[in-house]
Design a protein around this motif. Structure first.
Motif, PDB file in Angstrom:
ATOM      1  N   THR A  21       0.860  -1.189   0.000  1.00  0.00           N
ATOM      2  CA  THR A  21       0.000   0.000   0.000  1.00  0.00           C
ATOM      3  C   THR A  21       0.894   1.237   0.000  1.00  0.00           C
ATOM      4  O   THR A  21       2.073   1.155   0.358  1.00  0.00           O
ATOM      5  CB  THR A  21      -0.875   0.037   1.261  1.00  0.00           C
ATOM      6  N   TYR A  50       1.038   3.665   2.077  1.00  0.00           N
ATOM      7  CA  TYR A  50       1.580   3.883   3.424  1.00  0.00           C
ATOM      8  C   TYR A  50       2.710   2.899   3.726  1.00  0.00           C
ATOM      9  O   TYR A  50       3.771   3.292   4.216  1.00  0.00           O
ATOM     10  CB  TYR A  50       0.456   3.744   4.451  1.00  0.00           C
ATOM     11  N   HIS A  51       2.498   1.639   3.412  1.00  0.00           N
ATOM     12  CA  HIS A  51       3.533   0.633   3.663  1.00  0.00           C
ATOM     13  C   HIS A  51       4.808   0.932   2.873  1.00  0.00           C
ATOM     14  O   HIS A  51       5.914   0.858   3.407  1.00  0.00           O
ATOM     15  CB  HIS A  51       3.023  -0.765   3.282  1.00  0.00           C
ATOM     16  N   PRO A  80      -0.728   1.395  12.414  1.00  0.00           N
ATOM     17  CA  PRO A  80      -1.164   0.689  11.196  1.00  0.00           C
ATOM     18  C   PRO A  80      -1.604   1.606  10.057  1.00  0.00           C
ATOM     19  O   PRO A  80      -1.582   1.178   8.905  1.00  0.00           O
ATOM     20  CB  PRO A  80      -2.343  -0.167  11.660  1.00  0.00           C
ATOM     21  N   GLU A  81      -1.997   2.830  10.384  1.00  0.00           N
ATOM     22  CA  GLU A  81      -2.487   3.707   9.323  1.00  0.00           C
ATOM     23  C   GLU A  81      -1.887   5.095   9.431  1.00  0.00           C
ATOM     24  O   GLU A  81      -1.363   5.477  10.469  1.00  0.00           O
ATOM     25  CB  GLU A  81      -4.016   3.817   9.400  1.00  0.00           C
ATOM     26  N   VAL A  82      -2.004   5.839   8.363  1.00  0.00           N
ATOM     27  CA  VAL A  82      -1.446   7.192   8.313  1.00  0.00           C
ATOM     28  C   VAL A  82      -1.946   8.029   9.483  1.00  0.00           C
ATOM     29  O   VAL A  82      -1.177   8.756  10.113  1.00  0.00           O
ATOM     30  CB  VAL A  82      -1.813   7.889   6.983  1.00  0.00           C
ATOM     31  N   LYS A  83      -3.208   7.911   9.806  1.00  0.00           N
ATOM     32  CA  LYS A  83      -3.750   8.749  10.875  1.00  0.00           C
ATOM     33  C   LYS A  83      -3.159   8.374  12.237  1.00  0.00           C
ATOM     34  O   LYS A  83      -3.014   9.222  13.106  1.00  0.00           O
ATOM     35  CB  LYS A  83      -5.277   8.681  10.910  1.00  0.00           C
ATOM     36  N   ASP A  84      -2.799   7.116  12.422  1.00  0.00           N
ATOM     37  CA  ASP A  84      -2.139   6.718  13.667  1.00  0.00           C
ATOM     38  C   ASP A  84      -0.774   7.379  13.788  1.00  0.00           C
ATOM     39  O   ASP A  84      -0.391   7.840  14.861  1.00  0.00           O
ATOM     40  CB  ASP A  84      -1.975   5.194  13.713  1.00  0.00           C
ATOM     41  N   GLY A 132      -6.234  11.673   4.525  1.00  0.00           N
ATOM     42  CA  GLY A 132      -5.564  10.525   5.130  1.00  0.00           C
ATOM     43  C   GLY A 132      -4.985   9.541   4.123  1.00  0.00           C
ATOM     44  O   GLY A 132      -4.499   8.489   4.506  1.00  0.00           O
ATOM     45  N   VAL A 133      -5.025   9.886   2.840  1.00  0.00           N
ATOM     46  CA  VAL A 133      -4.492   8.990   1.814  1.00  0.00           C
ATOM     47  C   VAL A 133      -3.351   9.682   1.059  1.00  0.00           C
ATOM     48  O   VAL A 133      -3.513  10.808   0.581  1.00  0.00           O
ATOM     49  CB  VAL A 133      -5.586   8.575   0.805  1.00  0.00           C
TER      50      VAL A 133
END
Length: 350
Positions: free
Chosen positions: A27, A29-30, A58-62, A100-101
């Motif tokens: 992804t 983010y990854h 795990p995610e951009v927002k984190d 967030g993307v």
DNA sequence: AACACGGGGGG
DNA sequence: CCCCCAGTGTT
């Protein structure tokens, strides 16, 4: 001419690519996280950090919301700590401006903090299939060998030319694999320091340096200047079950990390004791804690350590010093490995 | 263009 | 000991 490398390289890559954590679910983010970690950092060193990082965030927002302390802790030992600060700045920007993307646009990616032409190209091509080159040290080595290019790869003009040359031969079709094939070749076959495995190379037939037996001469680079040497005195100040740490300034070397108190130069025991007294602490014992060396990219610390036991105080903060419990502090404060030689004295008693 | 910025693995 | 690593930001 150079376009001849495309097909053999892609075929070779599909057969020989390593299985790496960030290749499992690429992804945006990854890919981004992995590319930032991999800057100037070896694959083997990154693996565990990558897994732990994504487990925690795990995610951009984190990432955007993560407290700085935890962020630095996740990065502790990886080095170049501005990478993770910039990554958080970028995450906040992605949340605020792009929902967030990570944007699917090379220029927008490039504009994010901590992302230069290499990382922008890598994320664009690997995560989004955008045909942009990703020129790192591997690619520079591979291309200058294939083309027998004598220019200094440390000059940005050389990198620019290689980027342009690759942009011209890139197809719309799987640009991510193409970029990774060049890097993978550099990492596993066309390796530095004169042990290139040309017999395994899918493009040896079109390699100028191989044809002329000059592989060892490439890539050309100017010698780098020597490191500055700094002498420092490091203090392990023990107060009962606690020891002293302090926080480094927000800018510069090891910015924002924690450290054992230390001073420029080699101080005499008298100077150390008067320094401790100036902090309104009462030293009881002092003894040498040995010498240690730590090498950064541009500076070398030569350290002499001292172990100092001070009379009990209830204060947790003394000047810039923070007294922390030696057990409970262990997993809490990011302390760079420059001080690892003295960590053991924290556990010790007189 | 030059320099600051970590840490570790391998010859 | 030296090299160099899936580089970027600042000056």
């Amino acid at each position: 001419m150079l376009e001849q490398i495309r097909e053999p390289l892609l075929a070779w890559y599909r057969e020989n690519k390593r299985q790496l954590p960030w290749r499992e679910e690429p992804t945006p983010y990854h890919v981004w996280v992995s590319e930032i970690m991999l800057q100037q950092t070896r694959v083997e060193a990154v693996k565990e950090y990558y897994t732990r990082f994504l487990q925690a965030l795990p995610e951009v927002k984190d990432l955007a919301q993560c407290p700085e302390e935890q962020l630095l802790k996740l990065w502790e030992g990886l080095g170049y700590y501005n990478r993770v600060r910039n990554m958080q700045k970028a995450a906040i920007e992605i949340v605020e401006k792009y929902g967030g993307v990570m944007p699917a646009d090379y220029e927008k990616i490039l504009a994010l903090p901590g992302i230069g032409s290499y990382t922008a190209g890598a994320v664009s091509s690997i995560a989004y299939g955008i045909p942009r080159p990703a020129v790192d040290g591997n690619v520079l080595r591979v291309i200058t060998r294939i083309t027998e290019n004598p220019e200094d790869i440390l000059k940005q003009s050389t990198k620019k030319k290689v980027e342009t040359a690759l942009q011209e031969i890139m197809l719309e079709d799987c640009p991510g694999d193409f970029n990774q094939s060049l890097m993978e070749l550099g990492a596993t076959v066309c390796v530095p320091n004169g042990m290139a495995k040309c017999e395994q190379c899918p493009v040896a037939q079109m390699c100028q340096a191989h044809a002329h037996k000059t592989v060892l001469e490439y890539p050309k680079k100017t010698p780098k200047k020597q490191r500055k040497i700094e002498e420092r005195t490091v203090l392990v100040i023990q107060n009962g079950q606690e020891f002293a740490i302090s926080r480094r300034p927000p800018k510069g070397l090891l910015a924002g990390l924690y450290e054992l108190p230390n001073r420029e130069g080699y101080l005499s025991e008298e100077e150390i004791l008067s320094y401790v007294k100036d902090l309104h602490l009462l030293p009881l014992h002092i003894r040498e804690a040995g010498e240690a060396k730590h090498i950064f990219s541009h500076v070398e610390w030569r350290m002499k350590g001292y172990f100092i036991k001070v009379a009990a105080t209830e204060e947790k903060k003394v000047g810039s010093l923070i007294f922390v419990d030696r057990k409970e502090s262990r997993g809490k404060y990011p302390i760079p490995s420059a001080f690892s030689a003295y960590r053991k004295f924290i556990e010790e008693d007189f």
